[in-house]
Design a protein around this motif. Structure first.
Motif, short mmCIF file in Angstrom:
data_model
loop_
_atom_site.label_atom_id
_atom_site.label_comp_id
_atom_site.label_asym_id
_atom_site.label_seq_id
_atom_site.Cartn_x
_atom_site.Cartn_y
_atom_site.Cartn_z
N LYS A 111 45.22 38.03 29.07
CA LYS A 111 45.29 37.46 30.41
C LYS A 111 44.97 38.51 31.45
O LYS A 111 45.48 39.62 31.42
N PHE A 112 44.12 38.11 32.41
CA PHE A 112 43.67 39.00 33.47
C PHE A 112 43.98 38.34 34.81
O PHE A 112 43.60 37.19 35.05
N THR A 113 44.71 39.04 35.69
CA THR A 113 44.96 38.54 37.05
C THR A 113 44.58 39.62 38.04
O THR A 113 44.75 40.82 37.77
N TYR A 114 44.07 39.17 39.20
CA TYR A 114 43.65 40.13 40.22
C TYR A 114 44.07 39.62 41.59
O TYR A 114 43.82 38.48 41.95
N TRP A 115 44.74 40.47 42.35
CA TRP A 115 45.21 40.13 43.70
C TRP A 115 44.18 40.66 44.69
O TRP A 115 43.99 41.86 44.83
N LEU A 116 43.52 39.74 45.40
CA LEU A 116 42.45 40.10 46.33
C LEU A 116 42.84 39.67 47.73
O LEU A 116 43.04 38.48 48.00
N ASN A 117 42.97 40.64 48.64
CA ASN A 117 43.24 40.33 50.05
C ASN A 117 41.93 40.19 50.81
O ASN A 117 41.04 41.04 50.71
N ILE A 118 41.85 39.11 51.57
CA ILE A 118 40.64 38.85 52.36
C ILE A 118 40.97 38.96 53.84
O ILE A 118 41.94 38.38 54.31
N THR A 129 46.58 36.84 60.09
CA THR A 129 46.78 35.86 59.03
C THR A 129 46.00 36.28 57.79
O THR A 129 44.80 36.03 57.69
N PRO A 130 46.65 36.97 56.86
CA PRO A 130 45.92 37.40 55.66
C PRO A 130 45.77 36.25 54.67
O PRO A 130 46.58 35.32 54.63
N LEU A 131 44.75 36.34 53.89
CA LEU A 131 44.53 35.39 52.80
C LEU A 131 44.47 36.19 51.51
O LEU A 131 43.65 37.09 51.37
N ALA A 132 45.36 35.85 50.59
CA ALA A 132 45.38 36.52 49.29
C ALA A 132 44.92 35.53 48.23
O ALA A 132 45.47 34.43 48.12
N LEU A 133 43.91 35.89 47.48
CA LEU A 133 43.43 35.09 46.36
C LEU A 133 43.85 35.79 45.07
O LEU A 133 43.65 37.01 44.92
N ILE A 134 44.44 35.02 44.15
CA ILE A 134 44.92 35.61 42.89
C ILE A 134 44.34 34.79 41.74
O ILE A 134 45.01 33.92 41.16
N PRO A 135 43.08 35.05 41.39
CA PRO A 135 42.49 34.33 40.25
C PRO A 135 43.00 34.89 38.94
O PRO A 135 43.48 36.03 38.86
N TYR A 136 42.89 34.08 37.89
CA TYR A 136 43.26 34.55 36.56
C TYR A 136 42.26 34.03 35.55
O TYR A 136 41.60 33.01 35.74
N VAL A 137 42.16 34.75 34.45
CA VAL A 137 41.40 34.32 33.28
C VAL A 137 42.31 34.53 32.08
O VAL A 137 42.90 35.60 31.92
N ASN A 138 42.43 33.49 31.26
CA ASN A 138 43.33 33.59 30.11
C ASN A 138 42.64 33.06 28.86
O ASN A 138 42.22 31.90 28.81
N ALA A 139 42.51 33.92 27.88
CA ALA A 139 41.98 33.51 26.58
C ALA A 139 43.12 33.56 25.58
O ALA A 139 43.81 34.58 25.46
N ILE A 140 43.35 32.45 24.88
CA ILE A 140 44.47 32.38 23.95
C ILE A 140 44.01 31.73 22.65
O ILE A 140 43.26 30.75 22.67
N THR A 141 44.43 32.30 21.56
CA THR A 141 44.19 31.69 20.27
C THR A 141 45.54 31.55 19.57
O THR A 141 46.37 32.45 19.63
N ASP A 142 45.78 30.39 18.95
CA ASP A 142 47.08 30.15 18.33
C ASP A 142 46.91 29.34 17.06
O ASP A 142 45.86 28.73 16.82
N LYS A 143 47.99 29.32 16.27
CA LYS A 143 48.01 28.52 15.05
C LYS A 143 49.40 27.96 14.85
O LYS A 143 50.39 28.69 14.93
N ASP A 144 49.47 26.63 14.61
CA ASP A 144 50.71 25.94 14.30
C ASP A 144 50.74 25.74 12.79
O ASP A 144 49.98 24.94 12.24
#
Length: 732
Positions: A725-732, A235-250
């Protein structure tokens, strides 16, 4: 008499050969040897592994062995399925448009292998590779009846590499058994493989498929037997955290914002057949934008789901009802809400869970529960979105499914109207697929519940088709009651009874440059029960299409239309224009021509044009997409659509342009850059999406995405953003 007996003997021999071909199988040996996945078949185990056998030609003929053969061998250890492939070719002039993962098979050299791990002919896993070692993985659902069940956005970890030699290339795949779902102790999977050879214009399959059937149809598969039964999957466990920095203007409000989000997903395998997905504060920002379109109809257009959380086993949730007119669950509804002004806006998702998979060989279960956030400024309540589904296999490849959907508003805010406090839908579907896929169909009945229920909140349909070498016919009946409602579904319109029937006759010339050609008659009729069953729409199409042996296609069409407008309508969507009057019928017709060149050409084009009447005026339309391939690093494309609509005064006329150039650069198999421009004067928008992607580890990415939008009439900026945006697939 002798001639008759000879003919009978030859016929029996032919039938015998065909039946022997259909009983196709091979054995997957067990090994403890170490295999290095480098694309070079130099390990001793490949010499003693059993060959799967020869390939059969699918195109241009489907009754002879492939001219250029393919040899597939497989072995397995306790954790991994290894695949060794040797692909013979007429030369080394391969067509490889890009080095980016998840390529489309058509128009380039590649091979795909398909595994039906539960032997049910309903769902399967596909893995593909090309001569440069570029990989793809796909989920196939719904028996592979159509591309609607072909999900390329599925991701899973596996290894693969290729090596080019003179006259052939080799490939090695190492697929962890945890990438599959299967029953513990299983000794057999169903198997299929297909390949594209663009140098010889040949398509071939391991297991024979008639050309009138799709190469991904799961009715046509052989067997692969495991020398050692498969054990219980860890039974594998995959963790996929993300960090997202966004700047925008309307620019319309002269306001900007900079935000920083953290969240992630978890994937937990439960036994060998089930999967639990958990998401917390997910980020569904657009690292890939939807293609825009010109809409001249009165109805909404559905767009495909791209969010990874909703992909696995998506057919368990999204395949109920009629996909065009009465789909009770459309996952893109989640995360979208209607604000106080009636506009569709993005609505944050707080979190959710999704349980899906096989309970046993014949029973599948799906459960989804997602909570969306409250937005008081836009008068949007927090909502709980839930769906429960069961699907039981019956007969060879058919199934019966049932579901329950509930959308429930939380809180007691004044802006929550009682009639919008909840919406519930229940239903039963029967999906028919015969063992040889000659017969296929769907029958369903659904009912919705909401405050102040009235009569008519039902949806029902019946679809039945038959597909043979010379005839492809189907009829589709749909009913959507006036009060039927599914907040999480895609319902184009209510109060309809609709009939669509297609009759297509195919011809297969024995000689010449034409592979097949055929005539299709396709009438679609709609009645409105609420208008005393008045016929409000019809479209009668007559099509004749040609498929050539050089992979090009062309055809001609005639269409006759009738539309009864209940309400006034402006097909041009011109601000302030006088609309065509309602309570009136309009009849119009058109002729069209379409052409598509061989998509493997360095410069490829597909185009369609039509001319005819339109409501009480006229319409000329032209669409074309041109692609220039400078393989494998650069791919340039230009999509142009033009509609010239002339309506008599005082109604509006319009010249509608949609222009979409795209640039794709693959620096390597892990670094990609693409830029898409989308200009639409109907939407008064010029959009720019530029994305740089670095896949620094398996299924782990760093994205830099720039979005910009301008009003085209005054060429003023509307909205601009930049995403990291940064995502990482980590198998535990």
């Amino acid at each position: 008499m002798t001639k008759i007996l000879s003919t009978l003997v030859l016929l029996l021999l032919f039938i015998s050969v065909r039946s022997q071909t259909k009983d196709k199988s091979f054995t997957v040996k067990h090994t403890t040897d170490k295999i290095i996945t480098d694309g070079i078949l130099d390990e001793p185990i490949w010499e003693i592994a059993e060959s799967a056998g020869e390939f059969q030609q699918y195109f241009p003929s489907d009754d002879v062995p492939a001219k250029y053969q393919t040899d597939i061998r497989m072995v397995t250890d306790e954790t991994t399925l290894y695949v060794g492939i040797k692909v013979y070719t007429p030369g080394e002039d391969y067509v490889i448009p890009s080095l980016e993962r998840d390529f489309r098979a058509g128009g380039n050299d590649n091979i795909s292998i398909i595994f039906d791990t539960f032997n049910d002919g309903t769902n399967a896993f596909l893995f593909g590779i090309n001569p440069y070692g570029v990989r793809r993985e796909v989920l196939i659902s719904g028996g592979g009846q159509s591309l609607r069940g072909f999900t390329t956005s599925w991701d899973v970890k596996w290894r693969g590499e290729s090596k080019i030699y003179e006259g052939y290339y080799t490939a090695e795949m190492a697929i962890p058994l945890t990438s599959f779902k299967f029953a513990e102790g299983e000794t057999k999977w169903r198997f299929q493989s297909y390949r594209f050879d663009m140098q010889s214009n040949e398509r071939s399959n391991w297991y024979i498929i008639p050309q009138n059937q799709s190469v991904i149809n799961l009715a046509f598969m052989g067997d692969m037997y495991f020398e050692k039964p498969l054990g219980r999957s860890r039974t594998p466990l995959a963790l996929i955290p993300y960090v997202n920095a966004i700047t925008d203007k309307d620019f319309s409000t002269d306001s900007g914002d900079t935000s920083f989000k953290v969240g992630g997903d978890a994937k937990i395998a439960i036994g060998n057949g089930m999967n639990l997905d958990v998401t917390v504060n997910p980020d569904f920002s657009n690292v890939e934008v939807d293609d825009i379109f010109t809409n001249l109809t009165r109805f909404e257009v559905s767009l495909p789901e791209r969010r990874q959380f909703f992909v696995d086993n998506n057919d368990l949730f999204g395949s109920f009802g009629g996909s065009r007119d009465a789909n009770p669950f459309f996952s893109r509804r989640i995360g979208i809400a209607t604000d106080s002004s009636g506009n569709s806006v993005q609505n944050d998702i707080l979190g959710g869970i999704r349980l899906s998979g096989k309970l046993n060989n014949n029973l599948r279960l799906g459960f989804l529960n997602i909570q969306t956030a409250k937005d008081e400024n836009q008068e949007i309540p927090s909502n709980n979105n839930m769906m429960f589904a069961l699907q039981q296999k019956v007969f060879a490849r058919s199934n019966i499914g049932m579901f329950f959907i509930n959308r429930q508003a939380f809180g007691n805010e004044d802006f929550i109207n009682e009639e919008d406090s909840y919406n519930r839908v229940i239903g039963v579907d029967y999906n028919l697929a015969s063992e040889n896929n000659v017969w296929f169909g769907k029958f369903y009945t659904h009912k919705s519940f909401q405050p102040g229920d009235k009569k008519g909140n039902y949806s029902a349909g019946a679809f039945l088709g038959r597909n043979t070498r010379f005839w492809n016919v189907f009829t589709d009946l749909a009913y959507v009651g006036d009060d039927f409602k599914s907040d999480l579904g895609f319902i184009r319109r209510n109060d309809i009874i609709k009939s669509a029937t297609s009759v297509r006759r195919l011809f297969w010339p024995e000689k010449g440059s034409i592979n097949n050609h055929g005539l299709e008659i396709f009438p679609i009729l709609t009645w409105r029960p609420g208008l005393d069953y008045k016929k409000t729409d019809h479209e009668v199409q007559v099509n004749y299409n040609f498929a050539m042996k050089n992979f090009s296609e062309f055809g001609f069409s005639y269409s006759n239309n009738y539309i009864f407008l209940s309400d006034s309508f402006d097909p041009t969507s011109t601000d302030g224009a006088v609309e065509l009057p309602g309570d009136r019928g309009y009849t119009f017709d058109s002729v069209s021509f379409n052409y598509q060149s061989n998509q493997a050409n360095v410069f490829a084009i597909q185009t369609e044009s039509s001319i005819g009447s339109f409501f009480n005026g006229s319409r000329f339309s032209m669409g074309a997409e041109a692609t220039l391939r400078l393989q494998p690093k650069l791919r340039l494309s230009l999509n142009v659509n033009y509609d010239k609509i002339n309506l008599p005064d005082p109604f509006p006329s319009a010249d509608l342009w949609l222009v979409s150039p795209r640039v794709g650069v693959t620096f390597s198999k892990s670094v990609f850059w693409s830029t898409l421009f989308q200009y639409s004067n109907q939407r008064d928008n010029l959009g720019i999406n530029s994305r740089l992607q670095w896949r620094f580890a398996p299924l782990s990415d760093l994205f830099i995405v720039y979005n910009d939008n301008y009003a085209v009439n005054l060429f003023e900026p509307k909205f601009r953003s930049i995403n990291l945006k940064f995502t990482y697939w980590l198998n535990i």
